[in-house]
Design an enzyme around this catalytic site. Structure first.
Site, PDB file in Angstrom:
ATOM      1  N   GLY A  18      45.920  42.157  34.985  1.00 41.59           N
ATOM      2  CA  GLY A  18      45.101  40.961  34.883  1.00 41.59           C
ATOM      3  C   GLY A  18      43.801  41.133  34.147  1.00 41.59           C
ATOM      4  O   GLY A  18      43.711  41.775  33.097  1.00 41.59           O
ATOM      5  N   TYR A 155      36.336  33.384  50.449  1.00 45.31           N
ATOM      6  CA  TYR A 155      36.283  33.907  49.086  1.00 45.31           C
ATOM      7  C   TYR A 155      35.053  33.379  48.355  1.00 45.31           C
ATOM      8  O   TYR A 155      34.339  34.134  47.679  1.00 45.31           O
ATOM      9  CB  TYR A 155      37.560  33.499  48.348  1.00 45.31           C
ATOM     10  CG  TYR A 155      37.587  33.910  46.894  1.00 45.31           C
ATOM     11  CD1 TYR A 155      37.645  35.252  46.538  1.00 45.31           C
ATOM     12  CD2 TYR A 155      37.575  32.956  45.876  1.00 45.31           C
ATOM     13  CE1 TYR A 155      37.673  35.638  45.204  1.00 45.31           C
ATOM     14  CE2 TYR A 155      37.600  33.332  44.545  1.00 45.31           C
ATOM     15  CZ  TYR A 155      37.659  34.677  44.216  1.00 45.31           C
ATOM     16  OH  TYR A 155      37.675  35.054  42.900  1.00 45.31           O
TER      17      TYR A 155
END
Length: 266
Positions: A18, A155
């Site tokens: 990624g 998050y």
């Protein structure tokens, strides 16, 4: 532009796939010697070999940054061939949860993975940068630090903490020749992003194919001035700039690379 990274050694955490892999590859293409980090040996080796095949220099460091012992092991492996000049704190963890599903244990785990892991690597590697009077710490943050959503609150909060610690570190490093800054991506089209959007798209009426789903997903989730997801290489370019001598006068800053998703004049 020659970023003059030849001879510099960079550790990019979470670089076996990624966004981290894209950052590592670009820094290598600009001349830095890269340490690829991850927990899966096969994926780590694959990225390192790809860099070497392209003419770059790469070694590997396996380990779990969520424990003191694991982080120490990664630091030892990363510095085995020489000191680290550039630390890119990219490794992170994300689960799409509601407030009801994000338990206190989930909050604690996410904070350890996304915040304390980076602190561990800073404490292992930055003191030697200070001694050499040159170094770069780049923290990968995110727009949700400033404009959090109602979902995955655990998050959102860790992104805010990442931004905060990077600025605090910049103040601590005043006058040392070591800088600390943040690159704040928008929604970047990596494999995990595409899988998530494709999974929820049909049920939300966005279409059945990626070609149908993508523009609707952008409009619904990340309306921005360019009408698309970002590319990993665009984030990597911002990181590379901050790692160079051209950014020596940039301290405690946040570079947003999000297509204008975050609507703020400051």
């Amino acid at each position: 532009m020659n970023l003059e990274l030849s001879g510099k050694r960079a550790l990019v955490t979470g670089s076996s796939a990624g966004l981290g892999a894209a950052i590592a590859k670009l820094l290598a293409a600009k001349g830095a010697e890269i340490v690829i980090h991850g927990r899966n040996e096969g994926r780590v080796d694959e990225i390192a070999e790809a860099i070497r095949a392209a003419g770059g220099a790469a070694t590997t460091a396996l380990g779990d940054l969520t424990t003191d012992e694991g982080a120490a092991d990664v630091a030892r492996a990363a510095t085995a061939d020489g000191p680290i000049d550039i630390l890119v704190n990219n490794a992170g963890f994300y689960r799409h949860l509601s407030w009801a599903d994000a338990t206190p244990a989930e909050w604690s785990h996410t904070y350890n993975v996304n915040v304390v892991s980076g602190v561990r690597m800073i404490q292992h590697l930055v003191p030697a940068m200070r001694e050499r009077c040159w170094g770069r710490v780049v923290t990968v943050g995110g727009g949700l630090a400033l404009q959090p959503m109602n979902t995955h609150p655990q998050y959102n909060a860790t992104l805010a903490a990442r931004h905060n610690l990077a600025v605090s570190l910049a103040r601590e490093l005043k006058g040392t020749g070591v800088t600390s800054n943040v690159v704040s991506p928008g929604a970047i089209l990596v494999e995990a992003t595409k899988e998530f959007v494709t999974g929820i798209g049909p049920a939300r009426g966005w279409g059945d194919t990626w070609e149908e789903i993508q523009p609707n997903a952008v409009e619904a989730l990340i309306p921005n001035d360019h009408g698309r997801f970002g590319r990993p290489e665009e984030i990597a370019a911002a990181v590379a700039y901050l790692c160079s001598d051209y950014a020596e006068y940039v301290s405690g800053a946040t570079i947003r690379v999000d297509g204008g998703l975050i609507r703020s004049a400051f």
